[in-house]
Design a protein around this motif. Structure first.
Motif, PDB file in Angstrom:
ATOM      1  N   TRP A  45      52.929 -57.425  -3.531  1.00 50.36           N
ATOM      2  CA  TRP A  45      53.231 -56.713  -2.286  1.00 50.36           C
ATOM      3  C   TRP A  45      52.121 -56.947  -1.273  1.00 50.36           C
ATOM      4  CZ3 TRP A  45      50.357 -52.494  -0.276  1.00 50.36           C
ATOM      5  CH2 TRP A  45      50.926 -51.904   0.862  1.00 50.36           C
ATOM      6  N   ARG A  46      50.859 -56.822  -1.703  1.00 54.10           N
ATOM      7  CA  ARG A  46      49.747 -57.069  -0.795  1.00 54.10           C
ATOM      8  C   ARG A  46      49.803 -58.481  -0.217  1.00 54.10           C
ATOM      9  NH1 ARG A  46      46.608 -54.338  -5.009  1.00 54.10           N
ATOM     10  NH2 ARG A  46      46.054 -52.254  -4.270  1.00 54.10           N
ATOM     11  N   GLN A  47      50.023 -59.447  -1.086  1.00 58.50           N
ATOM     12  CA  GLN A  47      50.063 -60.837  -0.631  1.00 58.50           C
ATOM     13  C   GLN A  47      51.186 -61.057   0.376  1.00 58.50           C
ATOM     14  OE1 GLN A  47      50.362 -63.201  -4.184  1.00 58.50           O
ATOM     15  NE2 GLN A  47      48.452 -62.407  -5.042  1.00 58.50           N
ATOM     16  N   ARG A  48      52.359 -60.464   0.083  1.00 61.97           N
ATOM     17  CA  ARG A  48      53.500 -60.647   0.978  1.00 61.97           C
ATOM     18  C   ARG A  48      53.247 -60.004   2.341  1.00 61.97           C
ATOM     19  NH1 ARG A  48      56.933 -58.878  -2.205  1.00 61.97           N
ATOM     20  NH2 ARG A  48      57.325 -56.775  -1.400  1.00 61.97           N
ATOM     21  N   VAL A  49      52.666 -58.796   2.337  1.00 57.32           N
ATOM     22  CA  VAL A  49      52.389 -58.121   3.597  1.00 57.32           C
ATOM     23  C   VAL A  49      51.356 -58.900   4.403  1.00 57.32           C
ATOM     24  CG1 VAL A  49      51.363 -56.059   4.626  1.00 57.32           C
ATOM     25  CG2 VAL A  49      53.049 -55.823   2.808  1.00 57.32           C
ATOM     26  N   LEU A  50      50.297 -59.344   3.751  1.00 62.20           N
ATOM     27  CA  LEU A  50      49.251 -60.086   4.465  1.00 62.20           C
ATOM     28  C   LEU A  50      49.800 -61.365   5.089  1.00 62.20           C
ATOM     29  CD1 LEU A  50      46.244 -59.592   2.009  1.00 62.20           C
ATOM     30  CD2 LEU A  50      46.412 -58.738   4.355  1.00 62.20           C
ATOM     31  N   ARG A  51      50.704 -62.033   4.366  1.00 55.91           N
ATOM     32  CA  ARG A  51      51.294 -63.269   4.906  1.00 55.91           C
ATOM     33  C   ARG A  51      52.202 -62.981   6.095  1.00 55.91           C
ATOM     34  NH1 ARG A  51      52.060 -64.700  -0.655  1.00 55.91           N
ATOM     35  NH2 ARG A  51      54.242 -64.048  -0.457  1.00 55.91           N
ATOM     36  N   SER A  52      52.820 -61.802   6.112  1.00 54.50           N
ATOM     37  CA  SER A  52      53.822 -61.514   7.140  1.00 54.50           C
ATOM     38  C   SER A  52      53.240 -60.869   8.394  1.00 54.50           C
ATOM     39  CB  SER A  52      54.911 -60.605   6.562  1.00 54.50           C
ATOM     40  OG  SER A  52      54.379 -59.332   6.206  1.00 54.50           O
ATOM     41  N   LEU A  53      51.986 -60.433   8.342  1.00 58.10           N
ATOM     42  CA  LEU A  53      51.424 -59.716   9.490  1.00 58.10           C
ATOM     43  C   LEU A  53      51.234 -60.663  10.674  1.00 58.10           C
ATOM     44  CD1 LEU A  53      48.680 -57.464   7.844  1.00 58.10           C
ATOM     45  CD2 LEU A  53      50.879 -56.729   8.806  1.00 58.10           C
ATOM     46  N   PRO A  54      51.720 -60.289  11.857  1.00 55.88           N
ATOM     47  CA  PRO A  54      51.502 -61.126  13.042  1.00 55.88           C
ATOM     48  C   PRO A  54      50.068 -61.014  13.545  1.00 55.88           C
ATOM     49  CG  PRO A  54      52.662 -59.122  13.642  1.00 55.88           C
ATOM     50  CD  PRO A  54      52.546 -59.103  12.149  1.00 55.88           C
ATOM     51  N   VAL A  55      49.667 -61.963  14.361  1.00 53.18           N
ATOM     52  CA  VAL A  55      48.306 -61.982  14.899  1.00 53.18           C
ATOM     53  C   VAL A  55      48.012 -60.719  15.704  1.00 53.18           C
ATOM     54  CG1 VAL A  55      46.738 -63.206  16.472  1.00 53.18           C
ATOM     55  CG2 VAL A  55      48.249 -64.501  14.948  1.00 53.18           C
ATOM     56  N   SER A  56      49.026 -60.138  16.306  1.00 49.34           N
ATOM     57  CA  SER A  56      48.817 -58.947  17.141  1.00 49.34           C
ATOM     58  C   SER A  56      48.307 -57.743  16.347  1.00 49.34           C
ATOM     59  CB  SER A  56      50.112 -58.571  17.856  1.00 49.34           C
ATOM     60  OG  SER A  56      51.162 -58.356  16.929  1.00 49.34           O
ATOM     61  N   VAL A  57      48.374 -57.784  15.007  1.00 48.35           N
ATOM     62  CA  VAL A  57      47.909 -56.668  14.175  1.00 48.35           C
ATOM     63  C   VAL A  57      46.402 -56.749  13.921  1.00 48.35           C
ATOM     64  CG1 VAL A  57      48.140 -55.615  11.870  1.00 48.35           C
ATOM     65  CG2 VAL A  57      50.167 -56.366  13.095  1.00 48.35           C
ATOM     66  N   VAL A  58      45.788 -57.900  14.141  1.00 49.50           N
ATOM     67  CA  VAL A  58      44.375 -58.114  13.804  1.00 49.50           C
ATOM     68  C   VAL A  58      43.447 -57.023  14.339  1.00 49.50           C
ATOM     69  CG1 VAL A  58      42.400 -59.658  14.171  1.00 49.50           C
ATOM     70  CG2 VAL A  58      44.620 -60.589  13.468  1.00 49.50           C
ATOM     71  N   PRO A  59      43.634 -56.503  15.560  1.00 48.49           N
ATOM     72  CA  PRO A  59      42.715 -55.462  16.054  1.00 48.49           C
ATOM     73  C   PRO A  59      42.591 -54.237  15.150  1.00 48.49           C
ATOM     74  CG  PRO A  59      43.981 -56.338  17.875  1.00 48.49           C
ATOM     75  CD  PRO A  59      44.569 -56.937  16.621  1.00 48.49           C
ATOM     76  N   ALA A 131      49.100 -53.337  18.544  1.00 49.78           N
ATOM     77  CA  ALA A 131      48.775 -53.631  17.145  1.00 49.78           C
ATOM     78  C   ALA A 131      49.427 -52.609  16.213  1.00 49.78           C
ATOM     79  CB  ALA A 131      47.258 -53.636  16.950  1.00 49.78           C
ATOM     80  N   GLN A 132      49.371 -51.333  16.576  1.00 43.84           N
ATOM     81  CA  GLN A 132      49.979 -50.301  15.726  1.00 43.84           C
ATOM     82  C   GLN A 132      51.496 -50.465  15.671  1.00 43.84           C
ATOM     83  OE1 GLN A 132      47.999 -46.923  17.797  1.00 43.84           O
ATOM     84  NE2 GLN A 132      47.358 -46.273  15.751  1.00 43.84           N
ATOM     85  N   ARG A 133      52.109 -50.764  16.800  1.00 41.91           N
ATOM     86  CA  ARG A 133      53.562 -50.929  16.811  1.00 41.91           C
ATOM     87  C   ARG A 133      53.982 -52.145  15.974  1.00 41.91           C
ATOM     88  NH1 ARG A 133      57.217 -48.928  20.305  1.00 41.91           N
ATOM     89  NH2 ARG A 133      55.603 -48.375  21.827  1.00 41.91           N
ATOM     90  N   ALA A 134      53.264 -53.257  16.121  1.00 37.23           N
ATOM     91  CA  ALA A 134      53.601 -54.461  15.357  1.00 37.23           C
ATOM     92  C   ALA A 134      53.393 -54.233  13.861  1.00 37.23           C
ATOM     93  CB  ALA A 134      52.748 -55.639  15.839  1.00 37.23           C
TER      94      ALA A 134
END
Length: 332
Positions: A45-59, A131-134
């Motif tokens: 689950w962690r791996q899948r979420v990390l792969r799917s996160l868009p760049v806009s979440v980085v902040p 970032a929070q919305r994404a």
């Protein structure tokens, strides 16, 4: 150990959140994602979420430089839009002091946008809100209907406990290891903390993406918010997508998996024992474990007890890699 000191007024001001809080559940999900524990259940689950996160979440990562988040993102509004507005309306003094607090422990200087947020820059606030919305859309929106169902079931459980036994017993039984010693509520945690409520009361909020110690939000002038883990965590069934019966049985045990499959319909303990060809005591022990994990419910009907899968248990079965073959078949 967490020790929360109540007054008589505080016992009268214990409130259970009637609906889940999107941003607080998001905080819990990110906390679980960033911990290396429970790799068997949560690793993929962690791996899948990390792969799917868009760049806009980085902040969001910049806000937590040393595994401790600023208090102004602990928001308990029951709608995403209201929660985002509440974060944006945080008092400037609180924002500045919390950024300074978390970065005092950080290994590196604050990024430029964090420094802009510290001085109240509108573009920095826009960056945080986006970032929070994404993050919510990526991590929580696919499971949000299930979170709402699970929250309603937990709300009902707590309401019944208070109605039948009183608030003291309900607090003592809310979590494994919890204890109410006169006016002190003790919760297990890997650290020592004492909090005196002094009439502020407590807000109780279950989380379904966190399985560790209770998370506390202690803001002056507000009730103490206690976010506590309810059940085994949603990533468990979601991480089983595409798996096999053998893989799931390796986590739950073959008999407990069989019980979940059968409990698409209500069954008594005796009926389960006959169907699975085990003793009543064995069936009772397995149902107790499944109930403790939030995968089944048990209600008394006269002299019998009836068991049935919860929404979380049903999702676990559906995601195991095949149809729910056993639940609708007649007993042999």
């Amino acid at each position: 150990m967490i020790r929360i000191h109540f007054t008589a007024a505080d016992f009268a001001r214990v409130r259970f959140a009637s609906r889940p809080a999107p941003l607080q559940e998001l905080n819990a999900a990110f906390s679980k994602m960033c911990r290396p524990d429970d790799a068997l259940l949560f690793g993929r689950w962690r791996q899948r979420v990390l792969r799917s996160l868009p760049v806009s979440v980085v902040p969001l990562g910049d806000l937590v430089p040393a595994d401790e988040a600023p208090k102004f993102i602990d928001v308990f509004s029951d709608s995403l839009e209201e929660g985002l507005e509440t974060v944006r309306a945080s008092p400037p003094d609180l924002v500045r002091s919390e950024i300074e607090r978390v970065y005092a422990k950080g290994p590196s200087p604050a990024p430029l946008w964090i420094r802009d947020l510290h001085r109240g820059d509108a573009e920095a606030w826009h960056l945080l809100g986006r970032a929070q919305r994404a993050a919510f859309d990526t991590v929580l929106r696919p499971t949000w209907p299930l979170v709402q169902d699970l929250h309603q079931a937990e709300f009902t459980r707590h309401a019944l406990a208070v109605a039948e036994h009183g608030i003291g017993v309900a607090l003592a039984e809310l979590l494994p290891g919890a204890r109410l010693d006169e006016d002190v509520w003790e919760l297990e945690a890997p650290f020592e903390q004492d909090i005196k409520l002094r009439g502020r009361g407590v807000l109780l909020l279950p989380t379904f993406h966190w399985t560790g110690h209770p998370l506390l939000a202690d803001l002056p002038g507000h009730p103490l918010a206690v976010t506590y883990p309810a059940g085994p965590g949603i990533p468990l069934p979601l991480d089983g997508a595409g798996g096999t019966d053998d893989a799931l049985a390796g986590v739950l045990g073959r008999t407990r998996l069989d019980i979940l499959l059968v409990l698409a319909d209500e069954h008594t303990t005796s009926e389960l024992a006959r169907r699975l060809r085990v003793s009543n005591a064995t069936a009772s022990a397995h149902t107790a474990a499944l109930r403790g994990a939030g995968l089944i419910t048990t209600v008394r009907a006269g002299r019998a007890v009836l068991h049935r899968r919860t929404a979380l248990g049903s999702l676990l079965v559906r995601r195991r890699g095949g149809p729910d073959r056993r639940g609708s078949h007649p007993a042999p």
